[in-house]
Scaffold this active site. Structure first.
Site, PDB file in Angstrom:
ATOM      1  N   ASN A  53       0.945  -1.161  -0.004  1.00  0.00           N
ATOM      2  CA  ASN A  53      -0.167  -0.002   0.062  1.00  0.00           C
ATOM      3  C   ASN A  53       0.937   1.249   0.029  1.00  0.00           C
ATOM      4  OD1 ASN A  53      -1.751   2.117   0.482  1.00  0.00           O
ATOM      5  ND2 ASN A  53      -2.206   1.110   2.660  1.00  0.00           N
ATOM      6  N   TRP A  54       0.920   1.937  -1.152  1.00  0.00           N
ATOM      7  CA  TRP A  54       1.944   2.980  -1.296  1.00  0.00           C
ATOM      8  C   TRP A  54       1.485   4.285  -0.739  1.00  0.00           C
ATOM      9  CZ3 TRP A  54       3.501   2.614  -7.203  1.00  0.00           C
ATOM     10  CH2 TRP A  54       3.988   1.234  -7.457  1.00  0.00           C
ATOM     11  N   LYS A  55       0.276   4.272  -0.226  1.00  0.00           N
ATOM     12  CA  LYS A  55      -0.573   5.381   0.364  1.00  0.00           C
ATOM     13  C   LYS A  55      -0.241   6.683  -0.272  1.00  0.00           C
ATOM     14  CE  LYS A  55      -0.075   3.164   4.879  1.00  0.00           C
ATOM     15  NZ  LYS A  55       0.325   3.052   6.244  1.00  0.00           N
ATOM     16  N   HIS A  78      -9.215   0.921   5.731  1.00  0.00           N
ATOM     17  CA  HIS A  78      -7.777   0.955   6.250  1.00  0.00           C
ATOM     18  C   HIS A  78      -8.037   2.082   7.358  1.00  0.00           C
ATOM     19  CE1 HIS A  78      -3.739   2.226   6.960  1.00  0.00           C
ATOM     20  NE2 HIS A  78      -3.592   0.993   6.177  1.00  0.00           N
ATOM     21  N   GLU A 131      -6.210   4.346   8.497  1.00  0.00           N
ATOM     22  CA  GLU A 131      -6.096   5.821   8.479  1.00  0.00           C
ATOM     23  C   GLU A 131      -7.451   6.431   7.775  1.00  0.00           C
ATOM     24  OE1 GLU A 131      -2.553   5.231   5.840  1.00  0.00           O
ATOM     25  OE2 GLU A 131      -1.673   4.704   7.727  1.00  0.00           O
ATOM     26  N   GLU A 188      -4.796  -5.439  10.819  1.00  0.00           N
ATOM     27  CA  GLU A 188      -3.764  -4.412  11.128  1.00  0.00           C
ATOM     28  C   GLU A 188      -4.055  -3.655  12.451  1.00  0.00           C
ATOM     29  OE1 GLU A 188      -2.152  -3.067   6.849  1.00  0.00           O
ATOM     30  OE2 GLU A 188      -3.867  -2.016   7.454  1.00  0.00           O
ATOM     31  N   GLY A 209       2.836   1.891  10.964  1.00  0.00           N
ATOM     32  CA  GLY A 209       3.986   2.992  10.818  1.00  0.00           C
ATOM     33  C   GLY A 209       4.726   3.454  11.972  1.00  0.00           C
ATOM     34  N   SER A 254       4.000  -2.498  10.250  1.00  0.00           N
ATOM     35  CA  SER A 254       5.362  -2.462  10.231  1.00  0.00           C
ATOM     36  C   SER A 254       5.854  -3.902   9.765  1.00  0.00           C
ATOM     37  CB  SER A 254       5.986  -2.209  11.663  1.00  0.00           C
ATOM     38  OG  SER A 254       5.509  -0.862  12.120  1.00  0.00           O
ATOM     39  N   GLY A 307       2.882  -1.187   4.268  1.00  0.00           N
ATOM     40  CA  GLY A 307       3.100   0.206   4.116  1.00  0.00           C
ATOM     41  C   GLY A 307       4.612   0.497   3.949  1.00  0.00           C
ATOM     42  N   GLY A 308       5.113   1.201   4.804  1.00  0.00           N
ATOM     43  CA  GLY A 308       6.371   1.748   4.551  1.00  0.00           C
ATOM     44  C   GLY A 308       7.489   1.119   3.891  1.00  0.00           C
TER      45      GLY A 308
HETATM   46  P1  PGA Z   1       3.243  -0.046   7.801  1.00  0.00           P
HETATM   47  O1  PGA Z   1       1.763   0.250   7.253  1.00  0.00           O
HETATM   48  O2  PGA Z   1       3.682  -1.341   6.945  1.00  0.00           O
HETATM   49  O3  PGA Z   1       3.897   1.174   7.126  1.00  0.00           O
HETATM   50  O4  PGA Z   1       3.176   0.023   9.099  1.00  0.00           O
HETATM   51  C1  PGA Z   1       0.964  -0.767   7.129  1.00  0.00           C
HETATM   52  C2  PGA Z   1      -0.381  -0.466   6.662  1.00  0.00           C
HETATM   53  O5  PGA Z   1      -1.011   0.738   6.799  1.00  0.00           O
HETATM   54  O6  PGA Z   1      -1.143  -1.239   5.786  1.00  0.00           O
END
Ligand code: PGA
Length: 250
Positions: A9-11, A94, A96, A166, A172, A212, A233-234
């Protein structure tokens, strides 16, 4: 046997040209992967990345979607716009979106039903906050997110559904749930799906862990019985970190 499913997920990262360049690198590097793979760039990059991924084994994902098919909804992107440019999968619910944009389970459910109705695969994200975990409410919270998020979803649509567990406190932050803690919640997700649908549906369901995930912890997570993949994500933003995750069993 459930096929491992690794997704990035490149956000809100990477411009269109950066996304295209990175997607080309991923196609070159990941062709030997035996897993199911997906990347979800920002909306604006979807058509250009679709062209790069065409014919590769990497699926194209979107990070969100409107709950209506069309209409006066300024700033929204519809399911038909996504399928039209070749999107295969949409990430919904998600954390966020739930926390920064106050998306309710009812709203997430409308999106889930619409996406499935229009033939998309869905990754439905669930997970508790640190307060909810400390109060011992993980199963209550995750159970409600599943029951409400999947309300009126038909058993025949489940083969296009993935659940991503998650924990909000692990996204993150560099904090990962221990493989044992994550596996316990994944097992609970299977129990809920078993009660809502059937034990067979629960066994077939693919459940990703997210929060993470890194090259250094992906193997121990993937070794757990109920962890079938990762939503990253990251670490999905650079080839050095995403390739070892996508090729974790190479
Ligand atoms: P992260 O994000 O790997 O940066 O913790 C995961 C996600 O939000 O899907």
């Amino acid at each position: 046997m459930r096929t491992p499913y690794l997704a990035g997920n490149w956000k809100m990262h990477k411009t269109v040209s950066e996304s295209v360049e990175f997607a080309q690198e991923l196609v070159r590097t990941l062709s030997s992967s035996r897993s199911k793979l997906m990347v979800a760039p920002a909306f604006l990059s979807l058509p250009a990345v679709a062209a790069v991924l065409q014919g590769s084994k990497i699926l194209l994902g979107a990070q969100n979607m409107a709950p209506e098919v069309e209409g006066a909804h300024t700033g929204e992107v519809s399911v038909r716009m996504l399928t039209d440019v070749g999107v295969n999968v949409v990430i919904l619910g998600h954390s966020e979106r739930r926390h920064s944009y106050l998306e309710s389970d009812e709203l997430v459910n409308r999106k889930v039903r619409l996406a499935l109705e229009y033939g998309l695969e869905v990754i439905l994200c669930v997970g508790e906050t640190i307060e909810e975990r400390e109060q011992g409410r993980v199963e209550e919270v995750v159970g409600a997110q599943l029951r409400e998020g999947l309300d009126q979803v038909d058993a025949r649509q489940l083969d296009r559904l993935t659940i991503a567990y998650e924990p909000v406190w692990a996204i993150g932050t560099g904090k990962t749930a221990t493989p044992e803690d994550a596996d316990a919640v994944h097992a609970y997700v299977r129990t809920v799906i078993g009660a809502m649908y059937s034990p067979d549906a629960a066994q077939r369901l693919s459940i990703q862990y997210g929060g993470s995930v890194k090259p250094t912890n992906v193997k121990e997570l993937m070794a757990m019985e109920n962890i079938d993949g990762a939503l990253v994500g990251g670490a999905s933003l650079a080839i050095e970190s995403f390739a070892p995750i996508a090729l974790f069993d190479a």
